[in-house]
Write an enzyme that holds these catalytic residues in place. Structure first.
Site, short mmCIF file in Angstrom:
data_model
loop_
_atom_site.label_atom_id
_atom_site.label_comp_id
_atom_site.label_asym_id
_atom_site.label_seq_id
_atom_site.Cartn_x
_atom_site.Cartn_y
_atom_site.Cartn_z
N TYR A 1 0.82 -1.22 0.00
CA TYR A 1 0.00 0.00 0.00
C TYR A 1 0.85 1.27 0.00
O TYR A 1 0.34 2.36 0.23
CB TYR A 1 -0.94 0.00 1.21
CG TYR A 1 -2.11 -0.96 1.07
CD1 TYR A 1 -2.07 -2.01 0.16
CD2 TYR A 1 -3.26 -0.81 1.83
CE1 TYR A 1 -3.12 -2.89 0.03
CE2 TYR A 1 -4.33 -1.69 1.69
CZ TYR A 1 -4.25 -2.73 0.79
OH TYR A 1 -5.30 -3.60 0.66
N LYS B 1 3.73 -14.60 3.99
CA LYS B 1 3.88 -15.40 2.78
C LYS B 1 5.39 -15.48 2.48
O LYS B 1 5.85 -15.21 1.36
CB LYS B 1 3.10 -14.74 1.63
CG LYS B 1 2.93 -15.59 0.39
CD LYS B 1 1.87 -16.68 0.54
CE LYS B 1 1.94 -17.62 -0.66
NZ LYS B 1 1.04 -18.77 -0.53
N ASP C 1 -2.54 -17.89 3.15
CA ASP C 1 -3.62 -18.69 2.53
C ASP C 1 -4.15 -19.73 3.51
O ASP C 1 -5.36 -19.93 3.65
CB ASP C 1 -3.18 -19.31 1.19
CG ASP C 1 -1.72 -19.69 1.13
OD1 ASP C 1 -1.02 -19.50 2.14
OD2 ASP C 1 -1.26 -20.20 0.09
N ASP D 1 -5.75 -6.18 5.54
CA ASP D 1 -6.95 -5.63 4.91
C ASP D 1 -7.89 -6.76 4.48
O ASP D 1 -9.09 -6.74 4.76
CB ASP D 1 -6.52 -4.80 3.68
CG ASP D 1 -7.61 -3.85 3.23
OD1 ASP D 1 -8.67 -3.81 3.86
OD2 ASP D 1 -7.39 -3.14 2.23
#
Ligand code: NAI
Length: 334
Positions: free
Chosen positions: A124, A171, A204, A228
């Site tokens: 972001y 991740k 995930d 988010d």
């Protein structure tokens, strides 16, 4: 003493729910002096920018704001005023308590988790450019300083709020350098808090476990993008976006706002759920040192949901925003 708070009604359902929130706090006698300022789509029309410099300056002076959602055009147009505000005021910690309220229909009985999201960098950062026609590059900025301070925040929050575990969401199997740095910082900070359990989950897998065993989670420590996305997923576990509050906290300022957006599909119809914003206002009262008023407001909200008679359509009811506010006020000032 009265607290000076900047109020940004925002776009879409923002003005409706901010009016509702203000009605409740004013009627409850909360010692707050509101100073209203415009940002978002309304500000673009009036000032040519979604985030006038003056709004940032006023929050810097007053130190506390409550804001409604701001609309951001998809794929084109002005950049997000929400992201810009968080960056400009260095509101580095986004805190989103996600808890099942009594009487609110949801798939799970007792979810009670808190998302602590890094709020100033990651994907972001807004640094994007077209390398050659048809190829764009979007930069994920990750700094050790930001990772350490958000990790510190999550552990301090866990200690202060009697939480037992912090789970870092990442991740790092794919983004070895950026998310790798995030994890290394989280681990380093975790060592200083032996009383709090620490574990890690790939984002995930986190999503899958959230929809299967949400009670397994306590405090989720995330970067900006994962936080988010996971926030909306978690909202879906407790009845939807109408009931999840939030705070954006920095060293100098705090901006309280619901997790949801401007909900253009229901704007102006008088059916927006005000609970997320009322709960955000309760968090703000707590932050301002008005713990009794904060607790009274939460108790009133929970009494109304537990009774189940005055719920907005997103929660399966037929009530409008105004009726929910009347019911909360009835509990606050019987
Ligand atoms: P959204 O959160 O506005 O709406 C998603 C769904 O949830 C819609 O069906 C909406 O009706 C429902 N919903 C949301 N809040 C509700 C409430 N209080 N009561 C009842 N139903 C509610 O997300 P969407 O549609 O993706 O975004 C709309 C706009 O909001 C976009 O421009 C987006 O950029 C902006 N946005 C702003 C945020 C902020 O200011 N912090 C946060 C998220 C989105």
């Amino acid at each position: 003493m009265r607290h000076q708070v900047v109020l940004i009604p925002g776009d879409g359902i923002g003005p409706e729910i901010c009016r509702a929130m203000r009605r409740v706090l004013d009627a409850a006698g909360a010692p707050i002096e509101w100073e209203e300022r415009i940002a978002g789509a309304a500000a673009v029309e009036r000032y040519g920018t979604p985030l006038p410099e003056e709004v940032i300056d006023r929050i810097r002076e007053r130190r506390v704001a409550l804001k409604g959602p701001l609309t951001t055009p998809v794929g084109t147009g002005h950049t997000s005023a929400n992201v810009a505000l968080r960056q400009a005021l260095d509101l580095y910690a986004c805190v989103r308590p996600t808890r099942t309220l009594p009487g609110v229909p949801s798939r799970f009985g007792a979810v009670d988790l808190v998302i602590v999201r890094e709020n100033t960098e990651g994907l972001y950062s807004g640094i994007e450019h077209e390398v050659v026609p048809g190829v764009v590059e979007s930069l994920k900025i990750v700094s050790e300083r930001a990772c350490v301070r958000i990790s510190e925040f999550a552990f301090q929050y866990a200690v202060a709020c009697g939480r037992r575990r912090v789970t870092a969401v990442h991740k790092a199997n794919i983004m070895k350098k950026s998310d790798g740095l995030f994890l290394r910082c989280a681990r380093r900070v975790a060592e200083r808090y032996p009383q709090i359990e620490y574990d890690e989950v790939i984002v995930d897998a986190c999503c899958m476990r959230l929809v299967m065993q949400p009670e397994r989670f306590d405090v989720l420590l995330t970067d900006n993008l994962y936080g988010d996305i996971v926030s909306d997923l978690a909202a879906g576990l407790v009845g939807g976006l109408g009931v999840v509050p939030g705070a954006n906290l920095g060293s100098d300022c705090a901006v309280f706002e619901a997790v949801h957006g401007s909900a253009p599909d229901i704007a102006g119809r008088g059916i927006a759920n005000p609970i997320a914003t009322l709960w955000s206002a309760s968090m703000m009262l707590d932050f301002l040192g008005e713990a009794a008023a904060a607790a009274a407001l939460m108790a009133a909200i929970e009494a109304v949901t537990a009774e189940g008679k005055t719920l907005t359509p997103d929660l399966g009811g037929k009530a409008g925003t105004r009726e929910v506010v009347d019911a909360v006020l009835g509990r606050l000032n019987p």
